[in-house]
Motif scaffolding. Structure first.
Motif, short mmCIF file in Angstrom:
data_model
loop_
_atom_site.label_atom_id
_atom_site.label_comp_id
_atom_site.label_asym_id
_atom_site.label_seq_id
_atom_site.Cartn_x
_atom_site.Cartn_y
_atom_site.Cartn_z
N ARG A 177 32.34 -48.94 4.77
CA ARG A 177 32.96 -48.17 5.85
C ARG A 177 34.46 -48.22 5.73
NH1 ARG A 177 35.12 -48.94 10.79
NH2 ARG A 177 34.75 -47.30 12.31
N THR B 132 26.68 -38.63 15.10
CA THR B 132 25.56 -38.61 16.03
C THR B 132 26.05 -38.54 17.47
OG1 THR B 132 25.49 -41.03 16.04
CG2 THR B 132 24.08 -39.89 14.45
N ARG C 199 28.20 -47.38 10.64
CA ARG C 199 27.52 -46.99 9.41
C ARG C 199 27.97 -45.58 9.07
NH1 ARG C 199 23.14 -48.28 12.60
NH2 ARG C 199 22.43 -46.14 12.51
N GLU D 56 26.11 -44.29 13.93
CA GLU D 56 26.28 -43.48 12.73
C GLU D 56 27.21 -42.31 13.01
OE1 GLU D 56 23.37 -40.56 10.28
OE2 GLU D 56 22.75 -42.67 10.30
N ALA E 283 27.60 -41.66 7.90
CA ALA E 283 26.54 -40.68 8.09
C ALA E 283 25.73 -40.55 6.81
CB ALA E 283 27.13 -39.33 8.47
#
Length: 545
Positions: free
Chosen positions: A445, A524, A434, A521, A436
């Motif tokens: 994506r 992260t 996914r 994500e 950010a």
């Protein structure tokens, strides 16, 4: 421009089983790419005849105190350097190995070097462009040996700008073979010979000029794979030393001078690369935000890259992601009419490959053409006639080099992790399943170059054999990944044509970039589990823990 190196260091006290696995994997890699067949006998005999018949150039520059600066184990020494003060500026002499003296046009050695294109480097050694009788002996600028060379003669002003340039064929003798660490230590201590002390001055001036031109470099750490005495492997990484970049600046200056001579003579071959397109810049900007060190585009991307610290995992991940900005490099020949595109965008100037003739085919032709043009001689017909064929020869060689380098890195990363299956690691998501928050791409994506690298480690293929970053900003363009799922459906698996979610993660220790299955994500920090790592197949697989 600096790039990452991978070198094996197999401890003699490491467990025999682990040493044997790594050595078998090295052998398999060479066999897979056809790198273990030695040098053809007719080409070796051609080289030996040339060595026996060699006549050194009449101009004698053996009184000049040239030095070479290379990795400590290198024996194929293309370049030797001398710098002296010249009024308020500098005089830089740069000797390049006279490889054309050993290669008879149209002979077996000429044919074999055209087939090879360049020296290929694997984790456990090299496959040379020329026979070792030339590359590591008669043609190499070895310490205390008299050699023929093309000597570039630069006059620089106080700011490091080139005021005048000449090129002669001459006899030279290197006074010393310096390793980078040795040269850096002597420069910092103030005990180095004058040419090395002045290299620091000139190198800094040339870096400042590169920044003014908007130039950019990827300075990735050198890496060694080490087998530990207690079993397993580790990577020892170190950022490039300042002297490496200073030394590279002399080579870049020479390549830019060669390009200018050929453009003025309306004959030659350039190394060109387009500027990154706006789409690539937008995507890279999003990645830098996701990885916590945002680039807002207010300063040139090259200036931004200089602020990054490769010892920090997130910033190292950004440097790897920046490879997408260095795509599309190629060779542009011309004869009479000048090409429309002459710029090497990463340098901010026209540029040609001319300083590594022992290791790269095209440099031999550039040297001969530049020498003829600079001295108002007729360009040899064999060099002129080769120009149209050189781009395809070099492109084929570059593609093979990229595949070998990628496979070598895959092997290293699998070796690092082979004894840690089931372990968990902290990692940063470089490119997630996914986007950010705030990336604003509508949830779609876009695959990153790092996805393609990770995909290749897990049975996927790139359409054109895309590679990790290479020397002096020459980055082969990566294709979209083909996941290689096969035709058989599995119960509970996604339907044919659908992909399970995955991302690309950067581990901090060991410093590995790899694919990881699961929803994640970009930007992260996650905990990942190593599911598989196989040295012989050069594959690793992670999942979210």
């Amino acid at each position: 421009m600096a790039h990452s190196h991978l070198t094996p260091k197999i401890s003699p006290t490491a467990p025999a089983e682990r040493r044997e696995v790594l050595e078998r994997a090295f052998t398999a890699l060479r066999e897979e790419f056809g790198l273990g067949n030695g040098y053809p006998q007719d080409a070796v005999e051609d080289a030996e005849r040339a060595i026996a018949a060699l006549t050194l150039p009449a101009e004698d520059l053996t009184g000049i105190g040239f030095v070479t600066i290379d990795p400590p184990t290198s024996t194929d020494l293309d370049q030797a350097l001398h710098i002296a003060r010249d009024g308020e500026g500098y005089r830089v002499r740069y000797a390049i190995a006279d490889v054309p003296a050993f290669v008879a046009p149209g002979g077996p050695l000429d044919a074999e070097t055209r087939r090879r294109g360049q020296t290929l480097y694997t984790v456990d050694g090299k496959v040379p462009l020329h026979p070792e009788q030339i590359s590591d002996s008669a043609g190499s600028l070895l310490e205390d040996q008299v050699r023929g060379a093309f000597v570039w003669d630069f006059r620089l002003d106080a700011a490091g700008e080139v005021a005048a340039v000449g090129l002669v064929r001459a006899t030279v003798r290197s006074r010393a073979k310096m390793a980078y660490a040795q040269a850096q230590e002597q420069i910092e201590a103030g005990t180095a010979v004058e040419p090395l002390l002045l290299l620091a001055e000139v190198g800094r001036l040339r870096i400042a000029l590169e920044r003014e031109r908007g130039g950019a470099s990827l300075n990735l750490p050198d890496q060694e794979i080490v087998t530990a005495d207690g079993g397993g492997y580790r990577i020892e990484a170190a950022p490039p030393l300042p002297v490496e970049e200073w030394n590279a600046q002399i080579s870049l200056m020479t390549g830019m001078a060669a390009a200018q001579i050929m453009l003025e003579g309306r004959l030659g071959i350039l190394r060109t690369m387009p500027a990154p397109d706006e789409r690539s810049l937008r995507h890279f900007r999003r990645q830098t935000h996701a990885l916590g060190r945002p680039w807002d585009g207010e300063i040139p991307y090259g200036e931004y890259l200089r602020t990054l610290d490769a010892s920090q995992p997130r910033q190292l991940a950004i440097l790897h992601a920046a490879a997408a900005l260095f795509r599309g490099a190629g060779y542009t020949p011309f004869d009479g009419e000048l090409p429309q595109e002459t710029l090497q965008a990463a340098l901010g100037a026209p540029y040609a490959h001319t300083t590594a003739p022992l290791r790269r085919l095209v440099d031999r032709f550039v040297l001969v053409i530049c020498h003829a043009l600079a001295n108002r001689h007729e360009v040899p017909g064999w060099a002129r006639e080769a120009l149209p064929a050189l781009p395809a020869l070099m492109a084929s060689s570059d593609q093979l080099a990229g595949r070998v380098e990628r496979a070598s890195l895959d092997l290293v990363e699998a070796a690092l992790l082979a004894h840690r299956v089931g372990h968990e690691f902290d990692a940063v998501v470089i490119s997630g399943s996914r986007p950010a928050a705030g990336e604003g791409n509508g949830g779609e994506r876009r695959p990153s170059p790092l996805d393609r690298i990770a995909s290749s480690q897990n049975g996927g293929r790139t359409q054109d054999g895309g590679a990790r970053p290479a020397a002096d900003g020459d980055h082969p363009s990566a294709g979209d990944a083909d996941e290689g799922q096969g035709s058989g459906a599995r119960e509970g698996a996604p339907a044919r044509g659908e992909r399970p979610p995955f991302g690309t993660v950067q581990l901090a220790d060991p410093p590995v970039t790899a694919r990881c299955d699961g929803e994640m994500e970009s930007g992260t920090t996650v905990r990942v589990r190593l599911v598989a790592a196989d040295v012989m197949s050069r594959s690793v697989r992670f999942e979210l823990a």
